[in-house]
Enzyme design. Structure first.
Site, PDB file in Angstrom:
ATOM      1  N   VAL A 117       0.822  -1.230   0.000  1.00  0.00           N
ATOM      2  CA  VAL A 117       0.000   0.000   0.000  1.00  0.00           C
ATOM      3  C   VAL A 117       0.847   1.268   0.000  1.00  0.00           C
ATOM      4  O   VAL A 117       0.324   2.364  -0.236  1.00  0.00           O
ATOM      5  CB  VAL A 117      -1.007   0.033   1.183  1.00  0.00           C
ATOM      6  CG1 VAL A 117      -2.053  -1.048   1.051  1.00  0.00           C
ATOM      7  CG2 VAL A 117      -0.302  -0.041   2.533  1.00  0.00           C
ATOM      8  N   SER A 175      -6.871   2.679  16.103  1.00  0.00           N
ATOM      9  CA  SER A 175      -6.536   1.954  17.340  1.00  0.00           C
ATOM     10  C   SER A 175      -6.738   2.875  18.532  1.00  0.00           C
ATOM     11  O   SER A 175      -6.690   4.111  18.396  1.00  0.00           O
ATOM     12  CB  SER A 175      -5.066   1.525  17.273  1.00  0.00           C
ATOM     13  OG  SER A 175      -4.600   1.169  18.551  1.00  0.00           O
ATOM     14  N   TYR A 219       3.617   3.988  16.435  1.00  0.00           N
ATOM     15  CA  TYR A 219       2.283   3.444  16.136  1.00  0.00           C
ATOM     16  C   TYR A 219       1.205   4.416  16.601  1.00  0.00           C
ATOM     17  O   TYR A 219       0.258   4.719  15.862  1.00  0.00           O
ATOM     18  CB  TYR A 219       2.137   2.091  16.835  1.00  0.00           C
ATOM     19  CG  TYR A 219       0.845   1.349  16.552  1.00  0.00           C
ATOM     20  CD1 TYR A 219       0.627   0.750  15.323  1.00  0.00           C
ATOM     21  CD2 TYR A 219      -0.146   1.236  17.520  1.00  0.00           C
ATOM     22  CE1 TYR A 219      -0.549   0.055  15.066  1.00  0.00           C
ATOM     23  CE2 TYR A 219      -1.319   0.541  17.279  1.00  0.00           C
ATOM     24  CZ  TYR A 219      -1.522  -0.050  16.048  1.00  0.00           C
ATOM     25  OH  TYR A 219      -2.677  -0.738  15.783  1.00  0.00           O
ATOM     26  N   ALA A 231       1.459   7.626  17.026  1.00  0.00           N
ATOM     27  CA  ALA A 231       1.471   8.810  16.163  1.00  0.00           C
ATOM     28  C   ALA A 231       0.761   8.518  14.840  1.00  0.00           C
ATOM     29  O   ALA A 231      -0.011   9.329  14.335  1.00  0.00           O
ATOM     30  CB  ALA A 231       2.909   9.242  15.902  1.00  0.00           C
ATOM     31  N   SER A 232       1.001   7.324  14.290  1.00  0.00           N
ATOM     32  CA  SER A 232       0.400   7.000  12.983  1.00  0.00           C
ATOM     33  C   SER A 232      -1.115   6.851  13.089  1.00  0.00           C
ATOM     34  O   SER A 232      -1.857   7.296  12.208  1.00  0.00           O
ATOM     35  CB  SER A 232       1.020   5.720  12.415  1.00  0.00           C
ATOM     36  OG  SER A 232       0.601   4.571  13.133  1.00  0.00           O
ATOM     37  N   LYS A 233      -1.585   6.247  14.175  1.00  0.00           N
ATOM     38  CA  LYS A 233      -3.031   6.036  14.305  1.00  0.00           C
ATOM     39  C   LYS A 233      -3.741   7.343  14.684  1.00  0.00           C
ATOM     40  O   LYS A 233      -4.878   7.584  14.271  1.00  0.00           O
ATOM     41  CB  LYS A 233      -3.321   4.928  15.329  1.00  0.00           C
ATOM     42  CG  LYS A 233      -2.836   3.545  14.871  1.00  0.00           C
ATOM     43  CD  LYS A 233      -3.557   3.043  13.616  1.00  0.00           C
ATOM     44  CE  LYS A 233      -3.151   1.626  13.242  1.00  0.00           C
ATOM     45  NZ  LYS A 233      -3.810   1.096  12.055  1.00  0.00           N
TER      46      LYS A 233
HETATM   47  N1  LIG Z   1      -4.499  -6.877  16.601  1.00  0.00           N
HETATM   48  C1  LIG Z   1      -4.908  -5.884  17.370  1.00  0.00           C
HETATM   49  O1  LIG Z   1      -5.055  -6.043  18.592  1.00  0.00           O
HETATM   50  C2  LIG Z   1      -5.237  -4.536  16.774  1.00  0.00           C
HETATM   51  C3  LIG Z   1      -5.774  -3.566  17.623  1.00  0.00           C
HETATM   52  C4  LIG Z   1      -6.080  -2.319  17.093  1.00  0.00           C
HETATM   53  C5  LIG Z   1      -5.886  -2.060  15.742  1.00  0.00           C
HETATM   54  N2  LIG Z   1      -5.361  -3.031  14.935  1.00  0.00           N
HETATM   55  C6  LIG Z   1      -5.184  -2.704  13.518  1.00  0.00           C
HETATM   56  O2  LIG Z   1      -5.833  -3.693  12.741  1.00  0.00           O
HETATM   57  C7  LIG Z   1      -5.193  -3.798  11.463  1.00  0.00           C
HETATM   58  C8  LIG Z   1      -4.890  -5.268  11.158  1.00  0.00           C
HETATM   59  O3  LIG Z   1      -3.978  -5.720  12.150  1.00  0.00           O
HETATM   60  P1  LIG Z   1      -3.780  -7.278  12.514  1.00  0.00           P
HETATM   61  O4  LIG Z   1      -3.713  -7.342  13.992  1.00  0.00           O
HETATM   62  O5  LIG Z   1      -4.740  -8.101  11.770  1.00  0.00           O
HETATM   63  O6  LIG Z   1      -2.280  -7.468  11.976  1.00  0.00           O
HETATM   64  P2  LIG Z   1      -1.601  -8.629  11.083  1.00  0.00           P
HETATM   65  O7  LIG Z   1      -2.098  -9.960  11.520  1.00  0.00           O
HETATM   66  O8  LIG Z   1      -0.149  -8.347  11.140  1.00  0.00           O
HETATM   67  O9  LIG Z   1      -2.171  -8.347   9.613  1.00  0.00           O
HETATM   68  C9  LIG Z   1      -1.829  -7.176   8.913  1.00  0.00           C
HETATM   69  C10 LIG Z   1      -1.929  -7.468   7.433  1.00  0.00           C
HETATM   70  O10 LIG Z   1      -1.609  -6.248   6.718  1.00  0.00           O
HETATM   71  C11 LIG Z   1      -0.625  -6.571   5.734  1.00  0.00           C
HETATM   72  N3  LIG Z   1       0.253  -5.436   5.457  1.00  0.00           N
HETATM   73  C12 LIG Z   1       1.137  -4.854   6.310  1.00  0.00           C
HETATM   74  N4  LIG Z   1       1.802  -3.876   5.685  1.00  0.00           N
HETATM   75  C13 LIG Z   1       1.344  -3.850   4.410  1.00  0.00           C
HETATM   76  C14 LIG Z   1       1.670  -3.080   3.263  1.00  0.00           C
HETATM   77  N5  LIG Z   1       2.617  -2.127   3.304  1.00  0.00           N
HETATM   78  N6  LIG Z   1       0.996  -3.304   2.094  1.00  0.00           N
HETATM   79  C15 LIG Z   1       0.050  -4.268   2.031  1.00  0.00           C
HETATM   80  N7  LIG Z   1      -0.285  -5.053   3.080  1.00  0.00           N
HETATM   81  C16 LIG Z   1       0.354  -4.849   4.250  1.00  0.00           C
HETATM   82  C17 LIG Z   1       0.188  -7.701   6.354  1.00  0.00           C
HETATM   83  O11 LIG Z   1       0.934  -8.370   5.337  1.00  0.00           O
HETATM   84  P3  LIG Z   1       2.326  -9.109   5.733  1.00  0.00           P
HETATM   85  O12 LIG Z   1       1.921 -10.442   6.256  1.00  0.00           O
HETATM   86  O13 LIG Z   1       3.083  -9.180   4.458  1.00  0.00           O
HETATM   87  O14 LIG Z   1       2.991  -8.262   6.782  1.00  0.00           O
HETATM   88  C18 LIG Z   1      -0.922  -8.534   6.979  1.00  0.00           C
HETATM   89  O15 LIG Z   1      -1.519  -9.385   6.042  1.00  0.00           O
HETATM   90  C19 LIG Z   1      -3.948  -2.920  11.544  1.00  0.00           C
HETATM   91  O16 LIG Z   1      -4.197  -1.688  10.917  1.00  0.00           O
HETATM   92  C20 LIG Z   1      -3.748  -2.726  13.037  1.00  0.00           C
HETATM   93  O17 LIG Z   1      -3.067  -1.538  13.342  1.00  0.00           O
HETATM   94  C21 LIG Z   1      -5.026  -4.269  15.417  1.00  0.00           C
END
Ligand SMILES: NC(=O)c1ccc[n+]([C@@H]2O[C@H](COP(=O)([O-])OP(=O)(O)OC[C@H]3O[C@@H](n4cnc5c(N)ncnc54)[C@H](OP(=O)(O)O)[C@@H]3O)[C@@H](O)[C@H]2O)c1
Length: 258
Positions: free
Chosen positions: A60, A138, A151, A153-155
């Site tokens: 992205v 987040s 993180y 700062a970005s969110k």
């Molecule tokens: N888990 C939590 O507790 C939590 C809480 C609050 C918010 N969030 C937010 O929820 C979202 C999903 O998180 P998740 O916990 O599901 O994390 P995850 O399991 O690490 O999944 C993130 C996905 O995004 C992909 N990705 C990362 N960077 C990318 C890029 N530059 N271009 C395209 N795809 C990319 C990753 O691909 P790769 O496998 O190649 O890295 C992975 O498939 C994130 O925005 C995170 O900040 C998560």
């Protein structure tokens, strides 16, 4: 006819579970991720189950590739009605290891990556006079968490970006939802070395909330219910109390020194 959804970060975690849930509900899907093996496997599974789905491997951060690939995906599955920008990264940033390279990388994915995704779908949505943009933020974006400095700062920037876009886009028939999940059992969350057991929900539960947000278009989507209470307390907590809480609770919460 169900809305066609463009979902970024579809190969793992919350994104993958949401792709499965949206397909189950009959939404045509355009899926983006940078992990080609996991994305191809997901697209194959969904296609075999009868879903209308296409996938593209794109980072992205690459604006031009993303715009081109989204146009190709829309040719295959139909015009994009909903963007669900889920791709994100998050890791510890601590004062002893503070580096702007980490900040830049995190902003490029979590903020600029979402902005690129919006740019890829917005002209079509404006031309059709309807659309829905969903950004996954987040709790760390509502207050600065001292162990996830980049993180947070970005969110925070993402939350402000979506809020600032909202009035101008609502006049053009486009809604915006800001998502704030609690702790979800994914790779990202499991990598943070919390000292105490943290209550996490499963990605499938998060996916049900996100699928509901696709259909109902709320301004905010906060889950689970206790996260709504925590978020409200954190948002309205006086600054001095927040600073003191982080100083005291921070070192107890993690196996690291910030
Ligand atoms: N888990 C939590 O507790 C939590 C809480 C609050 C918010 N969030 C937010 O929820 C979202 C999903 O998180 P998740 O916990 O599901 O994390 P995850 O399991 O690490 O999944 C993130 C996905 O995004 C992909 N990705 C990362 N960077 C990318 C890029 N530059 N271009 C395209 N795809 C990319 C990753 O691909 P790769 O496998 O190649 O890295 C992975 O498939 C994130 O925005 C995170 O900040 C998560």
């Amino acid at each position: 006819m169900k809305d066609t959804v463009l979902l970024t970060g579809a190969a793992h975690g919350i994104g993958r579970a949401t792709a499965l849930e949206l397909a189950r509900k009959g939404h045509p899907l355009a899926l983006i991720d940078r992990d080609s093996r996991a994305l191809d496997a997901l697209v194959d599974d969904l296609t075999r189950s009868g879903a209308k789905v296409a996938g593209a491997v794109v980072d992205v951060r690459d604006r031009d590739a993303l715009v081109t690939q989204v146009a190709e995906l829309a040719d295959r599955v139909g015009p994009i009605d909903v963007l669900l920008a889920c791709a994100g990264i998050g890791s510890l940033t601590l004062v002893p290891q503070l580096e702007t390279s980490d900040l830049k990388h995190t902003l490029e994915v979590n903020l600029v990556g979402v902005a690129h995704s919006i740019e890829a779908v917005l002209p079509g949505m404006i031309a059709r006079g309807r659309g829905h943009l969903i950004g996954v933020a987040s709790m760390a974006g509502y207050r600065g968490f001292p162990w996830m400095i980049s993180y947070s700062a970005s969110k925070a920037a993402l939350i402000a970006y979506l809020e600032a876009l909202r009035p101008g886009l609502s006049r053009r028939g486009i809604s915006i939802t800001t998502v704030c999940p609690g702790f979800v059992r994914t790779r990202m969350c499991s990598e943070i070395p919390y000292q105490h057991k943290v209550r996490m929900i499963e990605p499938e539960a998060a996916a049900r909330h996100l699928a509901r947000a696709v259909e109902r278009r709320p301004r905010n989507c906060v889950f689970p219910w206790d996260m709504k209470i925590s978020l409200t307390i954190l948002k309205y907590m006086p600054d001095f109390a927040f600073d003191a809480l982080m100083r005291l609770a921070g070192p107890r919460a993690l196996h690291v020194d910030f």
